[in-house]
Design an enzyme around this catalytic site. Structure first.
Site, PDB file in Angstrom:
ATOM      1  N   TRP A 102      12.511  -6.303  -2.392  1.00 20.18           N
ATOM      2  CA  TRP A 102      12.088  -4.915  -2.198  1.00 20.18           C
ATOM      3  C   TRP A 102      12.935  -3.931  -2.992  1.00 20.18           C
ATOM      4  O   TRP A 102      12.410  -2.977  -3.592  1.00 20.18           O
ATOM      5  CB  TRP A 102      12.063  -4.552  -0.720  1.00 20.18           C
ATOM      6  N   ASP A 172      16.162   2.231   2.007  1.00 20.80           N
ATOM      7  CA  ASP A 172      14.903   1.717   2.550  1.00 20.80           C
ATOM      8  C   ASP A 172      15.216   0.971   3.842  1.00 20.80           C
ATOM      9  O   ASP A 172      15.818  -0.097   3.822  1.00 20.80           O
ATOM     10  CB  ASP A 172      14.268   0.785   1.508  1.00 20.80           C
ATOM     11  N   LYS A 196       6.479  -2.255  10.358  1.00 21.37           N
ATOM     12  CA  LYS A 196       7.366  -3.377  10.636  1.00 21.37           C
ATOM     13  C   LYS A 196       7.913  -3.261  12.061  1.00 21.37           C
ATOM     14  O   LYS A 196       7.708  -4.123  12.882  1.00 21.37           O
ATOM     15  CB  LYS A 196       8.528  -3.429   9.633  1.00 21.37           C
TER      16      LYS A 196
HETATM   17  C1  LIG Z   1       7.177  -3.975   3.734  1.00 17.91           C
HETATM   18  C2  LIG Z   1       8.285  -3.359   2.965  1.00 17.91           C
HETATM   19  C3  LIG Z   1       8.048  -2.491   1.891  1.00 17.91           C
HETATM   20  C4  LIG Z   1       6.652  -2.156   1.426  1.00 17.91           C
HETATM   21  O1  LIG Z   1       5.970  -1.456   2.385  1.00 17.91           O
HETATM   22  P1  LIG Z   1       4.471  -0.923   2.148  1.00 17.91           P
HETATM   23  O2  LIG Z   1       4.264  -0.053   3.330  1.00 17.91           O
HETATM   24  O3  LIG Z   1       3.585  -2.122   2.097  1.00 17.91           O
HETATM   25  O4  LIG Z   1       4.464  -0.170   0.861  1.00 17.91           O
HETATM   26  C5  LIG Z   1       9.133  -1.926   1.257  1.00 17.91           C
HETATM   27  N1  LIG Z   1      10.377  -2.204   1.645  1.00 17.91           N
HETATM   28  C6  LIG Z   1      10.657  -3.040   2.657  1.00 17.91           C
HETATM   29  C7  LIG Z   1      12.070  -3.306   3.035  1.00 17.91           C
HETATM   30  C8  LIG Z   1       9.615  -3.649   3.351  1.00 17.91           C
HETATM   31  O5  LIG Z   1       9.884  -4.477   4.374  1.00 17.91           O
END
Ligand SMILES: *Cc1c(COP(=O)(O)O)cnc(C)c1O
Length: 360
Positions: A102, A172, A196
């Site tokens: 990511w 993030d 998540k």
């Molecule tokens: C799932 C995830 C993403 C991407 O998320 P989307 O909502 O599908 O764009 C980015 N960073 C992390 C750490 C993730 O777990």
């Protein structure tokens, strides 16, 4: 009705209590004769939902008035572009710590807009540890330093907030948001896709220091411009109303269950139970450096990968789904988000023991 133990990485399991509330509210939210899905985002009932959600999130995380809390769309992936567009300033230099898939994607996207310095990345891009903080090379012109607090695919998590960073810290938190206490004041910006650990797909929460807003590049789409969105109360255009409402229920659920300290302790117990088992035998392997192991996404492989399918089929028959690892790394991944009950981990460990006994 029987609910499975859902180990999906995202979209992922939600608290049963929240789903029941949503069901009870579905046809008639608090006597207004319609569902949240059918309300105008400009009318009073939704304003109440929106404000309560923000107030509850601020209280959960201890977010001060120095920060905007934004409820946006486009997923975490839209933020990969929005962050440089909003925060670059004039120098257009950035620093990225790349510890998994990511953060690699985020750095890649940023490359469209800025010079991307890689402050740290494991040799050979083998994402099984976080390079020690004292090995990072920082660019003194960087507008911000970016990292991913929990790498959902690789199962690597920062157990600390990086120290000694002179520029704003950007992170993030998509897959570890609200999984433990964190000091928001250490960050310039942190963000998370809701699907998540904080709700359903469609909503991304961005918490950004107010003084960092208002300097977006002229090409920034207005829906990604933090100042524009803050001024509009995240309602420049139609927000993802239902997803916002569901996250609001999740925030209340956390507040009613002791807040982040309590859920953090529970998450520590859950992941420890699984890692302790993984370390106690040699049929299953977790490749992550002990200090950097994720409490949210536990990855492991079987000694004989021709047994992967039998493992997953057996797990499903025993009421456990979502254990297949990400296609880019293979093996297994157990996501242990807030809403996954402790009993799910105990059931998984018993199943793993039984599988070794009968198939290993
Ligand atoms: C799932 C995830 C993403 C991407 O998320 P989307 O909502 O599908 O764009 C980015 N960073 C992390 C750490 C993730 O777990």
């Amino acid at each position: 009705m029987s609910r499975v133990f859902n180990f999906n990485a995202g979209p992922a399991t939600l608290p049963a209590e929240v789903l029941e509330e949503v069901r009870n509210d579905l046809l008639d939210w608090r006597g207004c004769g319609m569902s949240v899905m059918e309300m105008s985002h400009r009318a009073e009932p939704f304003a109440t939902i929106a404000h309560e959600a923000e107030a509850d999130l601020r209280s959960l995380l201890g977010v001060s008035d120095d920060y905007h809390v934004l409820f946006l769309q486009g997923g975490a992936t839209a933020q990969f572009a929005a962050i440089p567009m909003n925060l670059l300033g004039k120098d257009a230099h950035t620093d990225y710590v790349v510890t998994g898939g990511w953060s690699a994607k985020a750095a890649d996207e940023c490359g469209k807009y800025a010079h991307v310095g890689i402050a740290a990345q494991p040799q050979g891009k083998i994402y099984t540890h976080i390079p020690a903080r004292d090995t990072w090379t920082l660019d003194e012109h960087a507008a911000y330093l970016y990292y991913c607090a929990n790498e959902t695919v690789h199962g690597v998590e920062f157990q600390y907030t990086p120290e000694g960073i002179k520029c704003p810290l950007v992170a993030d938190f998509s897959s570890c948001f609200l999984s433990r206490s964190v000091d928001v004041n250490r960050f310039g910006l942190l963000y998370a896709g809701a699907q998540k650990n904080a709700g359903i797909a469609g909503l991304t929460v961005v918490i950004v220091r107010k003084d960092l807003c208002g300097h977006a590049q002229p090409i920034t789409p207005r829906v990604l411009d933090y100042q524009v969105m803050a001024t509009a109360g995240s309602m420049l255009n139609t927000p993802p109303t239902f997803a916002w409402y569901v996250s609001g229920r999740v925030f209340k659920w956390l507040l009613n269950n002791g807040g982040l300290a309590a859920i953090g302790a529970r998450n520590a117990r859950k992941s420890k139970q699984l890692y302790d088992y993984l370390d106690s035998q040699d049929f299953y392997t977790n490749p992550i450096a002990a200090a950097d192991r994720s409490r949210m996404n536990v990855v492991f492989t079987l000694a004989d990968k021709t047994l992967d399918k039998a493992f997953l089929d057996g797990a499903k028959a025993a009421g456990m789904v979502g254990l297949k690892g990400h296609r880019s790394v293979g093996g297994m991944r157990a996501s242990l988000y807030n809403a996954l009950p402790e009993g799910a981990v105990a059931t998984l460990v018993s199943y793993m023991q039984e599988f070794v006994r009968t198939r290993g």
